[in-house]
Scaffold this motif. Sequence first.
Motif, PDB file in Angstrom:
ATOM      1  N   THR A   1      84.258-110.318 -62.167  1.00 40.36           N
ATOM      2  CA  THR A   1      84.238-110.990 -60.926  1.00 40.36           C
ATOM      3  C   THR A   1      83.838-112.357 -60.816  1.00 40.36           C
ATOM      4  O   THR A   1      84.594-113.256 -60.237  1.00 40.36           O
ATOM      5  N   VAL A   2      82.680-112.566 -61.066  1.00 41.48           N
ATOM      6  CA  VAL A   2      82.145-114.123 -61.122  1.00 41.48           C
ATOM      7  C   VAL A   2      82.941-115.024 -61.781  1.00 41.48           C
ATOM      8  O   VAL A   2      83.254-116.149 -61.471  1.00 41.48           O
ATOM      9  N   GLU A   3      83.389-114.683 -62.993  1.00 39.11           N
ATOM     10  CA  GLU A   3      84.039-115.489 -64.047  1.00 39.11           C
ATOM     11  C   GLU A   3      85.389-115.785 -63.150  1.00 39.11           C
ATOM     12  O   GLU A   3      85.688-116.781 -63.276  1.00 39.11           O
ATOM     13  N   VAL A   4      86.090-114.932 -62.688  1.00 37.43           N
ATOM     14  CA  VAL A   4      87.298-115.001 -62.065  1.00 37.43           C
ATOM     15  C   VAL A   4      87.211-115.899 -60.668  1.00 37.43           C
ATOM     16  O   VAL A   4      88.032-116.754 -60.773  1.00 37.43           O
ATOM     17  N   LEU A   5      86.127-115.619 -60.047  1.00 29.68           N
ATOM     18  CA  LEU A   5      85.967-116.449 -58.843  1.00 29.68           C
ATOM     19  C   LEU A   5      85.546-117.752 -59.115  1.00 29.68           C
ATOM     20  O   LEU A   5      86.087-118.736 -58.421  1.00 29.68           O
ATOM     21  N   ARG A   6      85.185-118.250 -60.223  1.00 27.42           N
ATOM     22  CA  ARG A   6      84.821-119.427 -60.523  1.00 27.42           C
ATOM     23  C   ARG A   6      85.979-120.152 -60.810  1.00 27.42           C
ATOM     24  O   ARG A   6      85.927-121.457 -60.463  1.00 27.42           O
ATOM     25  N   ILE A   7      86.735-119.642 -61.472  1.00 26.71           N
ATOM     26  CA  ILE A   7      88.129-120.241 -61.659  1.00 26.71           C
ATOM     27  C   ILE A   7      88.673-120.343 -60.534  1.00 26.71           C
ATOM     28  O   ILE A   7      89.237-121.696 -60.415  1.00 26.71           O
TER      29      ILE A   7
ATOM     30  N   GLU B   1      94.685-120.800 -66.606  1.00 19.20           N
ATOM     31  CA  GLU B   1      93.122-120.708 -66.981  1.00 19.20           C
ATOM     32  C   GLU B   1      92.710-119.289 -66.883  1.00 19.20           C
ATOM     33  O   GLU B   1      91.853-118.791 -67.675  1.00 19.20           O
ATOM     34  N   LEU B   2      93.343-118.711 -65.811  1.00 19.94           N
ATOM     35  CA  LEU B   2      92.818-116.899 -65.724  1.00 19.94           C
ATOM     36  C   LEU B   2      93.487-116.331 -66.659  1.00 19.94           C
ATOM     37  O   LEU B   2      92.998-115.599 -67.465  1.00 19.94           O
ATOM     38  N   LYS B   3      94.783-116.825 -67.179  1.00 28.28           N
ATOM     39  CA  LYS B   3      95.327-116.095 -68.424  1.00 28.28           C
ATOM     40  C   LYS B   3      94.537-116.347 -69.550  1.00 28.28           C
ATOM     41  O   LYS B   3      94.553-115.222 -70.302  1.00 28.28           O
ATOM     42  N   VAL B   4      94.281-117.556 -69.949  1.00 23.67           N
ATOM     43  CA  VAL B   4      93.520-117.687 -71.069  1.00 23.67           C
ATOM     44  C   VAL B   4      92.232-117.188 -71.146  1.00 23.67           C
ATOM     45  O   VAL B   4      91.628-116.711 -72.316  1.00 23.67           O
ATOM     46  N   GLN B   5      91.447-117.389 -70.063  1.00 18.18           N
ATOM     47  CA  GLN B   5      90.039-117.120 -70.116  1.00 18.18           C
ATOM     48  C   GLN B   5      89.614-115.716 -69.844  1.00 18.18           C
ATOM     49  O   GLN B   5      88.132-115.599 -69.726  1.00 18.18           O
ATOM     50  N   THR B   6      90.268-115.022 -69.021  1.00 18.64           N
ATOM     51  CA  THR B   6      89.776-113.799 -68.495  1.00 18.64           C
ATOM     52  C   THR B   6      90.781-112.807 -69.161  1.00 18.64           C
ATOM     53  O   THR B   6      91.881-112.879 -69.656  1.00 18.64           O
ATOM     54  N   PRO B   7      90.440-111.259 -68.978  1.00 21.51           N
ATOM     55  CA  PRO B   7      91.191-110.371 -69.661  1.00 21.51           C
ATOM     56  C   PRO B   7      92.340-109.881 -68.711  1.00 21.51           C
ATOM     57  O   PRO B   7      93.128-108.762 -68.638  1.00 21.51           O
ATOM     58  N   LEU B   8      92.530-110.492 -67.377  1.00 20.32           N
ATOM     59  CA  LEU B   8      93.468-110.096 -66.587  1.00 20.32           C
ATOM     60  C   LEU B   8      94.660-110.400 -66.945  1.00 20.32           C
ATOM     61  O   LEU B   8      95.000-111.329 -67.810  1.00 20.32           O
ATOM     62  N   LYS B   9      95.862-109.369 -66.751  1.00 16.81           N
ATOM     63  CA  LYS B   9      97.103-109.177 -67.064  1.00 16.81           C
ATOM     64  C   LYS B   9      97.720-110.176 -66.088  1.00 16.81           C
ATOM     65  O   LYS B   9      97.439-110.547 -64.982  1.00 16.81           O
ATOM     66  N   GLU B  10      99.142-110.629 -66.372  1.00 11.39           N
ATOM     67  CA  GLU B  10      99.877-111.549 -65.421  1.00 11.39           C
ATOM     68  C   GLU B  10     100.143-111.243 -64.058  1.00 11.39           C
ATOM     69  O   GLU B  10      99.904-111.600 -63.309  1.00 11.39           O
ATOM     70  N   ASP B  11     100.536-109.460 -64.310  1.00 13.97           N
ATOM     71  CA  ASP B  11     100.854-108.897 -62.991  1.00 13.97           C
ATOM     72  C   ASP B  11      99.475-108.842 -61.924  1.00 13.97           C
ATOM     73  O   ASP B  11      99.718-109.240 -60.770  1.00 13.97           O
ATOM     74  N   SER B  12      98.231-108.829 -62.486  1.00 13.89           N
ATOM     75  CA  SER B  12      97.125-108.807 -61.735  1.00 13.89           C
ATOM     76  C   SER B  12      96.665-110.049 -61.129  1.00 13.89           C
ATOM     77  O   SER B  12      96.141-110.314 -60.196  1.00 13.89           O
TER      78      SER B  12
END
Length: 433
Positions: free
Chosen positions: A179-185, A200-211
Amino acid sequence: MVTPRTLSGFRDRLPKEAFAKSKMLRSIVESFEKFGFLPIETPHLEYLEILKKQGSDEIQKEMYHFLDHGQREVALRFDLTVPLARFCAQYRNEIGMPFKRYCIGNVFRGERAQKGRYREFTQCDFDFIGTQSIGSDVEIIQVIYQTLFDLGIQDFTIHINHRKIFDGLMESLGTKEHTVEVLRIIDKIDKVGRENVFEELKVQTPLKEDSIKMILNFIANQQQGSALEFLQTLQPYKSYNKTLESGISELEELCALLDKLLSKKCFRINLSIARGLGYYTGIIYETTLDGLPTLGSVCSGGRYDNLTQNFSKDSMSGVGASIGLDRLLSGLEELGLVQIQNHVADALLIPLHSLAYGYTVAQKLRDCGLRIEVYPEITRAKKSFQYANQKGYQYTIVVGEEEERNQSCALKNMESGEQSNGLSLEEVVRILK
């Protein structure tokens, strides 16, 4: 010879600017005290361990820290909240709970200097500690509202969000630990744009594109109508999990109260706010001037449930906000809402014959409640009047030989050039007041 200069990111204030700031401060303090907030003071310097690892990684990099003469690791405070946490843990038994305080002082961050943003700046903090009541959240927003209105500002917007809403959203995606990592971006979205944040979210977090698309679409929701009407559109999300349900419900309760208490509905839900990642846990808000949206927030804050976690086993809840005085002053100057002047007195007294009589008259006028500056030399009237014009005085009080003989004064309007002679002190006071 040493070249006179100031460090980058630091600034001097000329008297006219310092007076405008001082006048604002007096109004702000009065607004805080209307709600029963008490002043405290904390040092500019703290032990490094007090400030270390508090706030974001970016703030940690910007912190000024060094060894003092006793070889102790110390640091300049970067905000007034971390010193408050130390203060509450240290003096809890003396201050009592709940505790309402305000603190006004300079803080230091070695960030990139730009318009309205300096490396040394003044914060005006006010906090309500030791209660989880929604009433304390409401009151902090009331103080923001009251303070800005008392400063003569009417066109502003208080943007409100709740950390639990985003926490619940991440929980529903099974990525709560990021959560904190995603919020920071996401917090960069206004600076770098949606597409860059997406990448940046796609490269630096495990979130998938749909998410990622779902999150970005969610925070892009714009309030239509009132805040309560907008919150009705979020009702389906309550079924996702308890965290989302709690966040949305608390915002509903807050906005229902604000709807009754604020005569001007200047608050709105803004789901993109992501601030204070290190310690905010509940309702968060930022305040912008409608006429200067690019200036950034001039007053922001939120609720924190673990204020003293680094200093005490007791977890102390609180809610508070901070007015960035220098940024606000810069904005008000640009909007023409600040009266910049070179004098603080009501009039300049010019003695043409006797300093003793001049200073005597000035003191009598001060005793009657006026602020009087005395020109300190017996000189030709032209030179004294030039000084009055340079300082921007509307009125000068002239006392020459005739005035001393008759125990009277002459009052000159520097704008119209009209002069009234033979006035008593009472008449001068009546005109100037």
